[in-house]
Motif scaffolding. Structure first.
Motif: not given
Length: 276
Positions: A73-74, A76, A151, A153, A258, A261, A267, A269-270
Motif C-alpha cells: 500500500q502506498i 504518505d 516501509h 521507498g 521498489w 520515484d 514516495s 509503500g507499506r
C-alpha cells in the motif's frame, strides 16, 4: 395364648425420601450465539472484529494467515513510522488487517476479555475442555507468529550538476539525489539486507547488516531496486514468495521491489508480512 406381635405399618411410598442416584448435573447446552462460526465449537478466547463478528482467537489467526493480503500500500512519505511500529507477538489478528471470514470485510480483531470471562462462568466444563484442547503440545504449533511492517521507498532531491554539461553526451546529467530505504518495524529480526542496483552503479549490490537499511546515490533516471531481506537464524517468512536464504535456512529470505520515484520528494509503500 401367646400374644400376636404387632408389626410396624409399612411406610407409604410418599414418606420414603428419594435418593439422588445421579449426582452429576447435565451441562447446559451451548447457545448458538456462544458458538464459533468457523469451528462450530464453544468460543475459546474470543476475539471481536471491527465489523462486529466474534470467533475463536485460533480460528481468526488461521483465517488471517490464509487471507492476509501481501499487496503493498502506498502511504504518505511523511507518515510517522514510529507510531506504527509494534514488536508484539502475533495475537489472533491484533492490529493485523485481514478479511473477516464472515463478511469478507478488511478488518482487524482484538481479544474480548469480558466475553471470555462470561463464557467461562456460563460453561465451566465445556470451557475447561476447550482449554485443554487449545493447548497444543506439538512444538510446531506453538511457534510465535509476529506481524512485521516494512516501509519501503525512496527520498528524492533535484540537484544542480557540479560538472559542466557535455552537450555531445546524450546521457542526461546526474541531477537526482535519491536514497532507497527499507524500514522494518522490528529491525532486530533482520540479519541483513541485500540491495541490488542497476549494473551501471558500482557496487551494484550493497549489503546492510544493521539499520539504517538504505543506500544513497546520484543518478539521472529511475529504475527498480530489488532488496532481499534475510531473517536471523530460527525465523522464517510466512509468505508465498519466501525463499531459502543463502545459508540454507528454509523460508529465511524475502525479496521486495521498489521503483524509484523522482516526483517531488519521493514516495513510500507499506507491506505487512508475517514472521514465524
Amino acid at each position: 395364648m401367646a400374644k400376636r406381635r404387632r408389626l410396624n405399618p409399612r411406610p407409604s411410598r410418599s414418606s420414603i425420601p428419594e435418593s439422588n442416584h445421579d449426582s452429576t448435573t447435565t451441562p447446559p447446552e451451548i447457545s448458538e450465539d456462544d458458538t464459533c462460526p468457523v469451528c462450530q465449537l464453544l468460543l475459546y478466547r474470543p476475539v471481536k472484529t471491527g465489523c462486529n463478528h466474534t470467533l475463536c482467537q485460533s480460528c481468526m489467526a488461521t483465517w488471517a494467515e490464509v487471507s492476509l493480503s501481501h499487496e503493498m500500500q502506498i502511504v504518505d512519505i511523511d507518515t510517522d513510522i514510529e507510531d506504527q511500529q509494534s514488536h508484539q507477538p502475533f495475537d489472533a489478528a491484533e492490529e493485523l488487517e485481514a478479511r473477516c471470514p464472515m463478511c469478507r470485510t478488511q478488518t482487524t480483531a482484538s481479544l474480548d476479555q469480558v466475553r471470555s470471562q462470561e463464557l467461562q462462568t456460563k460453561y465451566p466444563e465445556a470451557y475447561t475442555q476447550r482449554l485443554a484442547e487449545g493447548t497444543p503440545s506439538d512444538p510446531d504449533t506453538t511457534q510465535t507468529l509476529q506481524t512485521l511492517t516494512l516501509h519501503i521507498g525512496n527520498t528524492h532531491q533535484l540537484t544542480t550538476p557540479t560538472q559542466p554539461v557535455d552537450v555531445s553526451d546524450p546521457t542526461p546529467p546526474n541531477r537526482h539525489a535519491w536514497t532507497f530505504f527499507l524500514r522494518p518495524s522490528n529491525p532486530h529480526l533482520l540479519e541483513e539486507v541485500h540491495i541490488h542496483l542497476q549494473p551501471t552503479f558500482r557496487p551494484a549490490r550493497v549489503i546492510r547488516t544493521r539499520p539504517p537499511f538504505e543506500v544513497s546515490r546520484l543518478g539521472w533516471g529511475t529504475f527498480t531496486v530489488t532488496a532481499q531481506i534475510l531473517l536471523k537464524a530460527g525465523y522464517s517468512w510466512v509468505h508465498a514468495e519466501a525463499q531459502d536464504s543463502p545459508d540454507g535456512a528454509e523460508g529465511g529470505m524475502l525479496g521486495v521491489e521498489w521503483r524509484l520515484d523522482f516526483a517531488g520528494r519521493g514516495s513510500m509503500g507499506r507491506l505487512r508480512v508475517r514472521v514465524r
